[in-house]
Scaffold this active site. Structure first.
Site, PDB file in Angstrom:
ATOM      1  N   ASP A  45      -8.336 -89.013 -51.627  1.00 41.21           N
ATOM      2  CA  ASP A  45      -7.069 -89.086 -51.900  1.00 41.21           C
ATOM      3  C   ASP A  45      -6.972 -90.624 -52.269  1.00 41.21           C
ATOM      4  O   ASP A  45      -7.504 -91.411 -52.093  1.00 41.21           O
ATOM      5  CB  ASP A  45      -5.957 -88.665 -50.666  1.00 41.21           C
ATOM      6  CG  ASP A  45      -6.039 -89.597 -49.635  1.00 41.21           C
ATOM      7  OD1 ASP A  45      -7.304 -89.998 -48.890  1.00 41.21           O
ATOM      8  OD2 ASP A  45      -5.186 -90.314 -49.382  1.00 41.21           O
ATOM      9  N   GLU A  74      -5.578 -90.128 -46.474  1.00 38.32           N
ATOM     10  CA  GLU A  74      -5.914 -91.631 -45.828  1.00 38.32           C
ATOM     11  C   GLU A  74      -4.783 -92.545 -46.184  1.00 38.32           C
ATOM     12  O   GLU A  74      -4.325 -93.355 -45.504  1.00 38.32           O
ATOM     13  CB  GLU A  74      -7.244 -92.177 -45.985  1.00 38.32           C
ATOM     14  CG  GLU A  74      -7.720 -93.450 -45.194  1.00 38.32           C
ATOM     15  CD  GLU A  74      -7.069 -94.683 -45.908  1.00 38.32           C
ATOM     16  OE1 GLU A  74      -7.112 -95.711 -45.176  1.00 38.32           O
ATOM     17  OE2 GLU A  74      -6.936 -94.836 -47.267  1.00 38.32           O
TER      18      GLU A  74
END
Length: 454
Positions: free
Chosen positions: A92, A156
């Site tokens: 991500d 994250e």
């Protein structure tokens, strides 16, 4: 041990690595469905899973984590009796911010001035490619000498703790002798560095309400309490005149012992404008690695274009607080919340919502794995010795893994050196750093396996 066969193999794989990174960067995998479709993250997770299967990983799985995102897991069995190493990255990314400020499209990997530009190129899609390169180099030069587990996180950057909660609920999944977190970076290009500390973080949203509705500023301004003005005044209480973070009850006088960050280098890395001073006190290393730092990362308010002469009835801001090792993130959250609630002016109604939290982390740099990594980096970066530094950013998973596997050694390396400009526009990765760190990781896995045989 010589680095030559490994380095030659990695060099030959770099064109493939660039093509794969371009494919991975193309996914708009911001783990916030309010900004980008969830399908973009799902597609990126599928790409990572397919890449692991192509490298003969077993038990490849898309893990549905409690925050609604997916992490990707796979295991590559090594020789009997070999140690297990967990390799971590996240797929991500941060939002691209103002896409018009990018010199090339943020989700299109573009080569310019010897670097590859694109959102996630360094943080941390490049970290996943680094792991692949290291493993492919070992396969081509005698095989992978350890059992390798890979975990690629899907949220994250959002700090929503999905993988941490999943790992706590499935403690056997990620067990390993050593964990390599591929999400930090060298102190600067060409200087091999492991990260010894990470600041933790807490993220709060604060809303102030003062009126039943917006009012005409000419008719009511000067007496009616404006929520936006109240918010500006409240946020100003979070910093002293010199810019030092001032949250009631939170100490901020710790000092950093170790590698220092010359102020002139920091100014250049941070692109501070001529004549503009730095904020805070102490050394630069004190300020960014050892002390708390508050940042207002967003404010909901009318844009300048289209603004009307109105008093605002409500205002909202998002506040990030970085928490250094030695302080507790939960206590910092409590103190920051209390500060915001107690300093709102004019009796404004205050509501505070926590949207993310992670504890700070300190690695044991005396562990045997660090000895193996130092030797590997010495070979991958001829003429340079491995350095240890702090990092102002946060990786909440580190503390979760340290708590679940207290005997495991945790090392932090990666591609996010200062020129990478992670989280900003025009993020980029140095292909030379990708190549050298892939060599270093491959040599580390080999050296570490040898050390365990004794």
């Amino acid at each position: 041990m010589t680095a030559r066969p490994i380095s030659e193999t990695v060099a030959s794989l770099m064109p493939r690595a660039k093509a794969e990174l371009a494919e991975l960067v193309a996914f708009r995998s911001v783990a916030d469905p309010a900004q980008f479709p969830r399908s973009e993250c799902e597609a990126a997770a599928g790409w990572v899973a397919d890449a692991l299967r192509a490298e003969d990983f077993q038990d490849v799985a898309l893990l549905d984590t409690p925050d609604g995102t997916q992490s990707v897991y796979g295991c590559l069995p090594g020789p009997a009796g070999a140690p297990t190493v967990l390799l971590y990255a996240h797929y991500d990314v941060q939002p691209p911010l103002d896409e018009s400020a990018w010199l090339s499209p943020p989700f299109e990997l573009t080569e310019r001035d010897g670097r590859w530009f694109g959102r996630g190129a360094a943080d941390c899609k490049g970290g996943f490619i680094m792991h692949l390169l290291a493993l492919r180099a070992l396969k081509a030069n005698g095989g992978v000498p350890v059992t390798v587990k890979v975990i690629a996180e899907g949220s994250e950057e959002q700090g929503t703790s999905g993988l941490e909660e999943y790992a706590e609920a499935h403690p056997d999944l990620l067990t390993a002798d050593t964990i390599v977190i591929g999400d930090t970076g060298n102190f600067r290009v060409g200087l091999p560095t492991v990260t010894a500390t990470l600041r933790g973080m807490t993220m709060l949203r604060v809303q102030l309400d003062t009126l039943a509705g917006n009012l005409h500023s000419g008719q009511f301004g000067g007496a009616a309490p404006d929520a936006l003005a109240a918010m500006i005044q409240l946020l100003a209480t979070l910093r002293a005149e010199d810019g030092t973070t001032t949250v009631d009850g939170l100490t901020g006088d710790a000092r950093w012992d170790g590698l220092q960050y010359p102020e002139e280098d920091f100014r250049a890395d941070a692109k501070v404008l001529d004549g503009v001073g730095l904020i805070g006190s102490g050394t630069v290393a004190d300020r960014i690695w050892a002390r708390p730092a508050v940042t207002v990362v967003g404010i909901d308010c009318p844009p300048v274009v289209g603004a009307t002469p109105s008093l605002q009835a409500s205002a909202r801001a998002q506040v990030s607080l970085r928490v250094p090792p030695g302080q507790d993130a939960a206590e910092a959250t409590r103190l920051l919340t209390a500060h915001l609630e107690s300093h709102a002016p004019w009796g404004a109604r205050v509501s505070v919502e926590q949207v993310g939290q992670g504890q700070p982390f300190r690695a044991d740099v005396t562990s045997p794995a660090y000895t193996s990594m130092a030797e590997a980096m010495r070979l991958a970066y001829p003429g340079e010795e491995m350095q240890t530094s702090g990092m102002g950013g946060s990786i909440p998973l580190c503390n979760t893994l340290a708590g679940l596997y207290p005997e495991a050694e945790i090392l932090l390396i990666g591609l996010s050196e200062p020129e990478a400009q992670i989280h900003a526009v025009n993020e980029s990765v140095s292909p030379e750093e990708l190549e050298r760190l892939s060599v270093a990781e491959a040599l580390f896995l080999r050296t570490y396996a040898e050390s365990k045989k004794g």
